[in-house]
Design a protein around this motif. Structure first.
Motif, PDB file in Angstrom:
ATOM      1  N   THR A   1     -40.340 100.057  79.201  1.00 39.38           N
ATOM      2  CA  THR A   1     -41.547 100.452  78.476  1.00 39.38           C
ATOM      3  C   THR A   1     -41.727  99.592  77.233  1.00 39.38           C
ATOM      4  O   THR A   1     -42.832  99.117  76.935  1.00 39.38           O
ATOM      5  CB  THR A   1     -41.482 101.935  78.083  1.00 39.38           C
ATOM      6  N   GLU A   2     -40.630  99.372  76.498  1.00 38.18           N
ATOM      7  CA  GLU A   2     -40.708  98.541  75.290  1.00 38.18           C
ATOM      8  C   GLU A   2     -41.066  97.098  75.633  1.00 38.18           C
ATOM      9  O   GLU A   2     -41.817  96.452  74.895  1.00 38.18           O
ATOM     10  CB  GLU A   2     -39.380  98.589  74.548  1.00 38.18           C
ATOM     11  N   LYS A   3     -40.527  96.587  76.738  1.00 34.12           N
ATOM     12  CA  LYS A   3     -40.844  95.222  77.152  1.00 34.12           C
ATOM     13  C   LYS A   3     -42.327  95.093  77.489  1.00 34.12           C
ATOM     14  O   LYS A   3     -42.974  94.087  77.149  1.00 34.12           O
ATOM     15  CB  LYS A   3     -39.989  94.809  78.353  1.00 34.12           C
ATOM     16  N   PHE A   4     -42.884  96.104  78.143  1.00 35.48           N
ATOM     17  CA  PHE A   4     -44.304  96.050  78.474  1.00 35.48           C
ATOM     18  C   PHE A   4     -45.147  96.125  77.209  1.00 35.48           C
ATOM     19  O   PHE A   4     -46.121  95.378  77.046  1.00 35.48           O
ATOM     20  CB  PHE A   4     -44.694  97.181  79.417  1.00 35.48           C
ATOM     21  N   ASN A   5     -44.769  97.014  76.284  1.00 30.33           N
ATOM     22  CA  ASN A   5     -45.517  97.120  75.036  1.00 30.33           C
ATOM     23  C   ASN A   5     -45.461  95.816  74.240  1.00 30.33           C
ATOM     24  O   ASN A   5     -46.443  95.413  73.612  1.00 30.33           O
ATOM     25  CB  ASN A   5     -44.966  98.272  74.191  1.00 30.33           C
TER      26      ASN A   5
ATOM     27  N   ILE B   1     -31.296  95.333  82.794  1.00 31.27           N
ATOM     28  CA  ILE B   1     -31.643  96.528  83.573  1.00 31.27           C
ATOM     29  C   ILE B   1     -30.486  96.912  84.496  1.00 31.27           C
ATOM     30  O   ILE B   1     -30.109  98.091  84.580  1.00 31.27           O
ATOM     31  CB  ILE B   1     -32.940  96.289  84.389  1.00 31.27           C
ATOM     32  N   LEU B   2     -29.900  95.922  85.166  1.00 32.06           N
ATOM     33  CA  LEU B   2     -28.765  96.214  86.047  1.00 32.06           C
ATOM     34  C   LEU B   2     -27.573  96.742  85.252  1.00 32.06           C
ATOM     35  O   LEU B   2     -26.888  97.670  85.699  1.00 32.06           O
ATOM     36  CB  LEU B   2     -28.374  94.954  86.824  1.00 32.06           C
TER      37      LEU B   2
ATOM     38  N   ALA C   1     -32.763 102.634  80.330  1.00 29.09           N
ATOM     39  CA  ALA C   1     -33.452 101.627  81.144  1.00 29.09           C
ATOM     40  C   ALA C   1     -34.946 101.896  81.168  1.00 29.09           C
ATOM     41  O   ALA C   1     -35.764 100.968  81.108  1.00 29.09           O
ATOM     42  CB  ALA C   1     -32.883 101.623  82.558  1.00 29.09           C
ATOM     43  N   GLN C   2     -35.321 103.166  81.249  1.00 29.36           N
ATOM     44  CA  GLN C   2     -36.731 103.535  81.231  1.00 29.36           C
ATOM     45  C   GLN C   2     -37.382 103.120  79.908  1.00 29.36           C
ATOM     46  O   GLN C   2     -38.476 102.540  79.901  1.00 29.36           O
ATOM     47  CB  GLN C   2     -36.875 105.048  81.427  1.00 29.36           C
ATOM     48  N   VAL C   3     -36.702 103.396  78.810  1.00 27.49           N
ATOM     49  CA  VAL C   3     -37.223 103.012  77.495  1.00 27.49           C
ATOM     50  C   VAL C   3     -37.318 101.488  77.397  1.00 27.49           C
ATOM     51  O   VAL C   3     -38.286 100.947  76.845  1.00 27.49           O
ATOM     52  CB  VAL C   3     -36.325 103.573  76.378  1.00 27.49           C
ATOM     53  N   TYR C   4     -36.337 100.795  77.946  1.00 24.28           N
ATOM     54  CA  TYR C   4     -36.292  99.326  77.870  1.00 24.28           C
ATOM     55  C   TYR C   4     -37.506  98.700  78.552  1.00 24.28           C
ATOM     56  O   TYR C   4     -38.168  97.836  77.963  1.00 24.28           O
ATOM     57  CB  TYR C   4     -35.000  98.818  78.509  1.00 24.28           C
TER      58      TYR C   4
END
Length: 237
Positions: free
Chosen positions: A223-227, A206-207, A218-221
């Motif tokens: 979101t994908e991690k949560f999914n 993220i950093l 970063a936003q997509v990342y």
């Protein structure tokens, strides 16, 4: 030995919470008509004036609606609710948290942080980067210390809240703060699921994206991690 002050709910508060609980659990459904205030008083043993005030509060918070000269009805709080409705759901803690409601709340939280990531990536300062690096060092310093899932969850929450704070949008962090109570268990569970090394890897990535000015990525990342977490835990999206 010192004892904490015990707060006893008033009859009005008890009636409010009872009706709210029945609505959130589906025992009372949208469009259903409630008995009159006099009948409710007789059935519950609560003073009619207290019931009247509680019903007005339930109307204000989006759980009931009143039709003059016709009666009081259960509202479709999802369709017509407001900030007060959300606040009451969040205030309930895990009591009324279905899997679907947890997913919806965290998707909303992710959307807030996603906006913060876009903003921060576009306008971050060297000091912003140093603060995030310092927090990642806290993760790394925890290696070998056997921290509990609660402790790791708290550290994870603080990292993501820092992103919102550094974004410069004060509403982002205020909204994130409103999710604090309800999300404590989820942060703990996520930390236990990913483990310390997984949390370090995620925060470093993220950093990296922030430093590269890639806020949308970063936003997509996140979101994908949560999914991915949701699928691993068997929660239906």
């Amino acid at each position: 030995m010192a004892f904490e002050k015990i707060s006893i709910p008033s009859p009005k508060e008890c009636f409010f919470e009872n009706i709210k609980s029945k609505i959130l659990t589906g025992e009372l459904t949208p469009g259903q008509k409630l008995p009159t205030e006099r009948e409710l008083s007789e059935q519950t043993g609560i003073n009619q004036s207290a019931i009247h005030l509680a019903i007005k509060d339930l109307e204000r918070t989006g759980f009931l609606y009143i039709v003059p000269r016709h009666g009081t009805y259960v509202a479709d709080y999802i369709a017509s609710g407001n900030y007060d409705t959300l606040h009451e759901i969040l205030k309930s803690g895990g009591q009324h948290m279905t899997k679907e409601r947890v997913v919806a709340l965290v998707e909303t939280r992710n959307a807030i942080e996603g906006g913060a990531l876009i903003r921060l990536a576009a306008s971050h300062t060297p000091d912003d980067v140093r603060q995030l690096e310092a927090h990642i060092r806290l993760f790394k310093d925890a290696r070998g210390k056997g921290l509990s899932a609660d402790e790791l969850g708290s550290m994870t929450k603080d990292f993501h809240y820092l992103i919102c704070k550094l974004s410069g949008n004060e509403v982002f962090i205020l909204l994130m703060n409103s999710f604090t109570e309800i999300s404590q268990g989820l942060w703990r569970h996520c930390a236990g699921h990913w483990g310390l090394e997984g949390l370090i890897e995620q925060s470093e990535h993220i950093l990296f994206l922030i430093r590269q000015g890639k806020g949308l990525e970063a936003q997509v990342y996140i979101t994908e991690k949560f999914n991915e977490y949701v699928r691993d835990c068997g929660i239906r999206l």
